[in-house]
Design an enzyme around this catalytic site. Structure first.
Site, PDB file in Angstrom:
ATOM      1  N   HIS A 152       0.842  -1.203   0.000  1.00  6.13           N
ATOM      2  CA  HIS A 152       0.000   0.000   0.000  1.00  6.13           C
ATOM      3  C   HIS A 152       0.877   1.254   0.000  1.00  6.13           C
ATOM      4  CE1 HIS A 152      -3.355   2.682   1.278  1.00  6.13           C
ATOM      5  NE2 HIS A 152      -2.382   3.294   1.948  1.00  6.13           N
ATOM      6  N   GLU A 153       1.884   1.287   0.867  1.00 13.39           N
ATOM      7  CA  GLU A 153       2.773   2.448   0.930  1.00 13.39           C
ATOM      8  C   GLU A 153       3.586   2.593  -0.363  1.00 13.39           C
ATOM      9  OE1 GLU A 153       2.240   4.490   3.205  1.00 13.39           O
ATOM     10  OE2 GLU A 153       1.008   3.157   4.424  1.00 13.39           O
ATOM     11  N   GLU A 185      -5.879   7.044  -1.271  1.00  7.33           N
ATOM     12  CA  GLU A 185      -5.724   5.876  -0.400  1.00  7.33           C
ATOM     13  C   GLU A 185      -6.419   4.655  -1.005  1.00  7.33           C
ATOM     14  OE1 GLU A 185      -3.796   5.631   2.102  1.00  7.33           O
ATOM     15  OE2 GLU A 185      -3.273   7.752   2.302  1.00  7.33           O
ATOM     16  N   HIS A 201       1.702   4.476  -2.991  1.00 10.71           N
ATOM     17  CA  HIS A 201       1.799   5.937  -2.915  1.00 10.71           C
ATOM     18  C   HIS A 201       3.025   6.428  -3.689  1.00 10.71           C
ATOM     19  CE1 HIS A 201      -1.517   6.589  -0.236  1.00 10.71           C
ATOM     20  NE2 HIS A 201      -1.011   5.850   0.727  1.00 10.71           N
TER      21      HIS A 201
END
Length: 416
Positions: A276-277, A356, A280
């Site tokens: 997930h990070e 997100e 970004h």
């Protein structure tokens, strides 16, 4: 005094109405079609956890909704009771050097605001402590609070010195000069955040678990990310909550895991959180945030300058202000920027929630493990006592991420 009392009474009534809304009026039932699913909190929290989650979330939300108008009230009281004018006179008597005079005035104003908001911040800390989220002793919390004060003061003093330089030199277009100067400053702050500011609060070090580190770097290679290290931070000294984040830009960009996350999630769940990070990073969300901050500051300063002029013309004489260039008018500027920030918040939150969600989608496509993704979110919610389906106003004003209900149900739909 009469107006101050009326405003205080209004604040009390508002606080009571918000309490009623959060604890009695808000509709937060899980949709019928999701009952019994992985997104239903009764499936991964026991009855005690559900009660704690409900009470803790609502109290913390209420504190937020109270803190915002309290900040506005403080600025108005400082102006209305002539405290700002008095602080300007007091600090002006110490030195005639403009920059030092400004720095001393900002110190007094910042300290007064910090002191007046301390009871609410302390209450927030005690709530987190009593519900088992915070494990930080008062001494440690107070240390962080003081670090916060001095970091914010340093940034505020530098900002105000520059702002009032332009206000006094260019009365009509001061906002444009201030905005141009803010661009390199904003970039600089994004750049130094991970290596200068964050370490003031916590200890950061390379991930100790070599096996997990190798898995994360392999995942990064799969995502075409030139990562050479992963950092963990000793948040277990302060909290039981779980988290991970990415911040910084350029060579100072860091992907960070809280040690609580490492302790309470399985490796496959940690890999989803890391993916997930990484999402970004891959989708350039940090640079988009930087550009967004610069664009937002342009419109904020431009519109703020119009409101500032109007406020000074309408109430400046009553407050004992000599004009826009009067340092005693700083609370007016701070009030305006606080109002604008509050108004812009829901739009920023909406954009953030979209980013997100995109990062969630990227993570599940990279890891191909929806089961681990679901259980990681369930644990994040349970350990942090997060409300799975918060009240509408809370989501609108506070949520920078999709709700856990939305995130888990999305992962379930992906799984199918």
């Amino acid at each position: 005094m009469k107006k101050a009392i009326m405003f205080a009474v209004g604040l009390f009534i508002y606080a009571a109405l918000m309490w009623y809304y959060l604890f009695h009026g808000a509709q937060t039932d899980i949709p019928i079609q999701l009952k019994g699913s992985a997104a239903d909190p009764t499936m991964f929290m026991n009855e005690h956890q559900l009660k704690l989650s409900y009470d803790f979330s609502r109290i913390k939300d209420w504190i937020y909704f109270l803190s915002v108008p309290l900040e506005w009230l403080i600025y108005l009281l400082i102006l209305g009771f002539g405290l700002s004018k008095g602080m300007r006179k007091l600090t002006g008597g110490i030195t005639k050097f403009s920059a030092l005079h400004t720095a001393l005035y900002v110190l007094l104003l910042t300290f007064l605001s910090w002191l007046l908001t301390f009871p609410l911040r302390y209450y927030s800390y005690t709530v987190s402590k009593s519900y088992g989220i915070s494990v930080q002793p008062f001494k440690g919390w107070m240390k962080d609070s003081l670090i916060d004060f001095w970091v914010n003061y340093a940034i505020m003093a530098a900002t105000v010195i520059v702002l009032y330089f332009f206000i006094r030199k260019f009365s009509k277009r001061w906002w444009l000069g201030a905005w141009l100067v803010s661009i390199p400053f904003t970039i600089f702050m994004f750049f130094i955040q991970p290596v200068v500011i964050d370490p003031l609060y916590n200890k950061f070090y390379p991930l100790k678990n070599e096996q997990l580190k190798e898995k994360i770097l392999t995942l990064a290679k799969k995502a075409d990310i030139p990562a050479h290290n992963v950092y963990e931070v000793n948040m277990s000294e302060k909290t039981n909550a779980l988290n991970a984040y990415v911040n910084g830009i350029g060579s100072n960009l860091r992907i960070v895991l809280w040690d609580t996350t490492l302790d309470k999630l399985k490796d496959k769940e940690v890999l989803f959180v890391m993916a997930h990070e990484m999402g970004h990073y891959v989708m350039n969300h940090l640079y988009q945030n930087l550009i967004g901050a610069i664009v937002l500051s342009f419109f904020g300063l431009w519109f703020g300058s119009k409101l500032y002029k109007w406020f000074i013309l309408k109430w400046g004489e009553k407050w004992g202000l000599k004009g826009p260039g009067d340092l005693a008018a700083l609370p007016v500027l701070l009030l305006i920027f606080s109002l604008l920030s509050f108004a812009a918040g829901p739009v920023e939150n909406m954009i953030s929630r979209k980013a997100e969600h995109d990062a969630d989608r990227y993570a599940i496509e990279l890891t191909k493990n929806p089961e681990a993704a679901v259980t990681s979110f369930q644990k994040l919610a349970a350990e942090g006592l997060s409300e799975v389906n918060p009240p509408g106003l809370v989501k609108f004003f506070l949520y920078t991420h999709p709700t856990m209900l939305e995130r888990i149900s999305y992962l379930q739909s992906y799984q199918k």
